[in-house]
Design a protein around this motif. Sequence first.
Motif, PDB file in Angstrom:
ATOM      1  N   TYR A   1      69.311  36.030  15.186  1.00  0.00           N
ATOM      2  CA  TYR A   1      69.201  35.254  16.465  1.00  0.00           C
ATOM      3  C   TYR A   1      68.962  33.959  16.085  1.00  0.00           C
ATOM      4  O   TYR A   1      69.283  33.045  17.199  1.00  0.00           O
ATOM      5  CB  TYR A   1      67.713  35.907  16.890  1.00  0.00           C
ATOM      6  CG  TYR A   1      67.975  37.330  17.762  1.00  0.00           C
ATOM      7  CD1 TYR A   1      68.891  38.097  17.483  1.00  0.00           C
ATOM      8  CD2 TYR A   1      67.039  37.902  18.557  1.00  0.00           C
ATOM      9  CE1 TYR A   1      68.963  39.565  18.023  1.00  0.00           C
ATOM     10  CE2 TYR A   1      66.910  39.079  19.232  1.00  0.00           C
ATOM     11  CZ  TYR A   1      67.932  39.823  18.990  1.00  0.00           C
ATOM     12  OH  TYR A   1      67.944  41.093  19.552  1.00  0.00           O
TER      13      TYR A   1
ATOM     14  N   PRO B   1      69.162  28.224  17.304  1.00  0.00           N
ATOM     15  CA  PRO B   1      68.871  29.259  18.259  1.00  0.00           C
ATOM     16  C   PRO B   1      69.043  28.662  19.636  1.00  0.00           C
ATOM     17  O   PRO B   1      68.994  27.761  20.046  1.00  0.00           O
ATOM     18  CB  PRO B   1      67.446  29.793  18.103  1.00  0.00           C
ATOM     19  CG  PRO B   1      66.895  28.541  17.437  1.00  0.00           C
ATOM     20  CD  PRO B   1      67.935  27.896  16.531  1.00  0.00           C
TER      21      PRO B   1
ATOM     22  N   GLY C   1      65.189  33.668  19.491  1.00  0.00           N
ATOM     23  CA  GLY C   1      65.803  33.059  18.317  1.00  0.00           C
ATOM     24  C   GLY C   1      64.809  31.983  17.759  1.00  0.00           C
ATOM     25  O   GLY C   1      64.932  31.874  16.486  1.00  0.00           O
TER      26      GLY C   1
ATOM     27  N   THR D   1      70.686  37.088  24.265  1.00  0.00           N
ATOM     28  CA  THR D   1      71.528  37.618  23.103  1.00  0.00           C
ATOM     29  C   THR D   1      73.064  38.021  23.530  1.00  0.00           C
ATOM     30  O   THR D   1      73.716  38.622  22.882  1.00  0.00           O
ATOM     31  CB  THR D   1      70.756  38.411  22.111  1.00  0.00           C
ATOM     32  OG1 THR D   1      70.512  39.519  22.935  1.00  0.00           O
ATOM     33  CG2 THR D   1      69.584  37.609  21.518  1.00  0.00           C
TER      34      THR D   1
ATOM     35  N   GLN E   1      76.294  37.881  21.804  1.00  0.00           N
ATOM     36  CA  GLN E   1      76.667  38.508  20.577  1.00  0.00           C
ATOM     37  C   GLN E   1      77.607  39.728  20.805  1.00  0.00           C
ATOM     38  O   GLN E   1      78.209  40.285  19.883  1.00  0.00           O
ATOM     39  CB  GLN E   1      75.351  39.025  19.878  1.00  0.00           C
ATOM     40  CG  GLN E   1      74.410  38.141  19.461  1.00  0.00           C
ATOM     41  CD  GLN E   1      72.995  38.783  18.909  1.00  0.00           C
ATOM     42  OE1 GLN E   1      72.945  39.959  18.742  1.00  0.00           O
ATOM     43  NE2 GLN E   1      72.209  38.033  18.441  1.00  0.00           N
TER      44      GLN E   1
END
Length: 308
Positions: A104, A121, A126, A266, A269
Motif C-alpha cells: 500500500y 501512498p 497507505g 486500493t 491494484q
Amino acid sequence: MALQVIVGAGPVGQGVARLLADRGERVRLVSRRGGGPEHPGIERVAADATDPRLAELAQGAAAIYNCANPAYHRWATDWPPIAAALLAVAERSGAVLATTGNLYGYGPVDGPITESAPLRPNGVKGRVRARMWQDALAAHEAGRVRVTEVRGSDYLGAGAQTIFTLLAMPKVLAGKRASVPADLDAPHSWTYVGDVARTLVAAAADERAWGRPWHVPGQPPVSIRALAARLAELAGAPAPRLASMPPALLWLGGLFDPTARELRETAYQFRRLFVLDSSAATATFGIEPTGLDTALRQTAGLALAVSR
C-alpha cells in the motif's frame, strides 16, 4: 535455542510459529485471544500487542515478528500504537523486529514494483503503512534497533482474505456467477501466506536483511479470470462466470459496509497491471515460491495429494 516471539495469530503468524517450532526454536505466540496451532513447541499467550506485559514476554528474544492485523477499517487508529509499542519492545529487548508489510505504501506504480520504488501512498491506509516503515527505519539508522520488513501482494493460502477469496472463490466453487471490482484480465501478483512466513523467518535471522524491505517471492502474475479458471479446474467445478463490478457499485456498497468502503482506496491494484518484483529475496535467501496449484488448493481447502 533463543526465544522467538510472534505477535498475531493469523495465517502468517501461525505459519511463522510452525516453521520456527518445527526446527526446534523456543516459540511464544502472542495474540488477543491466545490462539494458534496446538504444537508442543509453541507457547500461546493471550495479550494485546500494546499490553505493557509484552516487554516482559519478549525479554531475551532473538526476534519479534509483527504479524498483527487490525480490522481493515481501523488501520488509521489501531496500527500506530501497535507499531510504536512493538518498536519500543524490540529496542528494549535487543531483538530484531521483522514486520509483515504490504504494498500500500507505494501507491500506484507503473510497471513491476521493486523494493527501491519510492513510498508515495495515495490514501490513509497507505500512509499508515509507509509511516510505520519510516519510523522503524529511522530507529534502525540511529542504531537503536535492528529492523526489516517483508512485503507481499494479495494473499493465497488457508485463511487468506482478499477480493478473490471473498468475492470470487466461493461463487466459482459453487458454480455461480461472481461479480468482482476489478479488471478481470489485468496481470496481478499473488503471494502465498506460507512464503510470507518463510521470508520473514529468513530475513529476521540474516543480517543482510536488516535495514531494508524485501518482497516475498511469488509466481508470475495471473489475472483474476485465469486464477478463477485454474481454481475451477482443480476443484472440478464448472467454468467460471465472472463479471467486472462497476466502480460506482463498489462506491455505493461502501456507504453500508466498512470493508467495501476501505477497498475504494486500493481499487487501483485490481483495475490495472499490478506486478511485484521479488527477485532480490530469491537471490539473497534462495527462497523459491510455492507453486500456484498448491497455493490455490490450500486457499480453497482442496486435497493436496492430487496437486499437479
